[in-house]
Design a protein around this motif. Sequence first.
Motif, mmCIF file in Angstrom:
data_model
loop_
_atom_site.group_PDB
_atom_site.id
_atom_site.type_symbol
_atom_site.label_atom_id
_atom_site.label_comp_id
_atom_site.label_asym_id
_atom_site.label_seq_id
_atom_site.Cartn_x
_atom_site.Cartn_y
_atom_site.Cartn_z
ATOM 1 N N SER A 1 19.863 -4.671 21.424
ATOM 2 C CA SER A 1 21.303 -4.519 21.174
ATOM 3 C C SER A 1 22.122 -5.163 22.280
ATOM 4 N N GLN A 2 21.676 -5.011 23.513
ATOM 5 C CA GLN A 2 22.437 -5.611 24.611
ATOM 6 C C GLN A 2 22.361 -7.126 24.599
ATOM 7 N N LYS A 3 21.259 -7.676 24.135
ATOM 8 C CA LYS A 3 21.187 -9.137 23.985
ATOM 9 C C LYS A 3 22.233 -9.600 22.968
ATOM 10 N N VAL A 4 22.356 -8.848 21.878
ATOM 11 C CA VAL A 4 23.371 -9.163 20.866
ATOM 12 C C VAL A 4 24.761 -9.043 21.480
ATOM 13 N N GLU A 5 25.006 -7.952 22.212
ATOM 14 C CA GLU A 5 26.324 -7.746 22.827
ATOM 15 C C GLU A 5 26.656 -8.873 23.800
ATOM 16 N N HIS A 6 25.700 -9.299 24.587
ATOM 17 C CA HIS A 6 25.956 -10.370 25.556
ATOM 18 C C HIS A 6 26.291 -11.682 24.840
ATOM 19 N N TYR A 7 25.588 -11.936 23.735
ATOM 20 C CA TYR A 7 25.904 -13.127 22.943
ATOM 21 C C TYR A 7 27.328 -13.036 22.396
ATOM 22 N N GLU A 8 27.677 -11.863 21.887
ATOM 23 C CA GLU A 8 29.019 -11.680 21.334
ATOM 24 C C GLU A 8 30.091 -11.777 22.420
ATOM 25 N N ILE A 9 29.829 -11.204 23.570
ATOM 26 C CA ILE A 9 30.789 -11.288 24.678
ATOM 27 C C ILE A 9 31.028 -12.747 25.050
ATOM 28 N N ALA A 10 29.952 -13.515 25.151
ATOM 29 C CA ALA A 10 30.089 -14.944 25.472
ATOM 30 C C ALA A 10 30.872 -15.668 24.380
ATOM 31 N N THR A 11 30.559 -15.375 23.128
ATOM 32 C CA THR A 11 31.218 -16.049 22.008
ATOM 33 C C THR A 11 32.701 -15.706 21.942
ATOM 34 N N TYR A 12 33.019 -14.402 21.991
ATOM 35 C CA TYR A 12 34.426 -14.008 21.891
ATOM 36 C C TYR A 12 35.226 -14.458 23.114
ATOM 37 N N GLY A 13 34.600 -14.479 24.275
ATOM 38 C CA GLY A 13 35.284 -14.994 25.460
ATOM 39 C C GLY A 13 35.633 -16.463 25.309
ATOM 40 N N THR A 14 34.691 -17.225 24.791
ATOM 41 C CA THR A 14 34.919 -18.659 24.564
ATOM 42 C C THR A 14 35.988 -18.878 23.494
#
Length: 195
Positions: A136-149
């Motif tokens: 789940s945290q791998k997914v969250e980190h991907y989403e954080i990177a995506t939404y930040g970008t």
Amino acid sequence: METKSASTKKTSAKKTVKTPTKSNAKTPAKKDAAKNLSDLFEDSLKDIYWAEKALTKALPKMQKNATDPKLKKAIGDHLEETKEQIKRLEACFKALKKKPQAKKCDAMQGLLDEGKSIMEETKPGAVRDAGIIAASQKVEHYEIATYGTLAAYAKVLKEKECLKQLISTLDEEKNCNNLLTRIADTNLNSKAING
């Protein structure tokens, strides 16, 4: 004896010689390739739109496989947030005067496949819960990177409505990641040591 070692040195020296590679080779662009930041922004929105929709199918399975009550609740709560995040992405498409469209996100597919494998390859209980948190945290980190970008793109493109929606989701993703860390740190990982 000296002759053999001299010939061996010559042979090994020949083996290490590398042929030069073309470092300036360009990958041909697809017909629908992004031509500017606006195109890249829209394409990235399609990716994360697909990813969020895929998550709405994966999260119930993760919740079902979890045993820790706090983890089950966190996953259930995030499922509801994810449904709202999809609506926010649809609001972004609307602000851009585009029809909401999903484009398969290979990165999210890989993360979801990994999460599925973790559930299949772990013993139910604390061990599986620890694995679910990791996935789940791998997914969250991907989403954080995506939404930040995406938020950075929206800011430069002066897409204020999109920026507002993306920042709201980015904050939720960060909060979810922090919650998962707290759940893991408050005894769950320790319970997983012995299974």
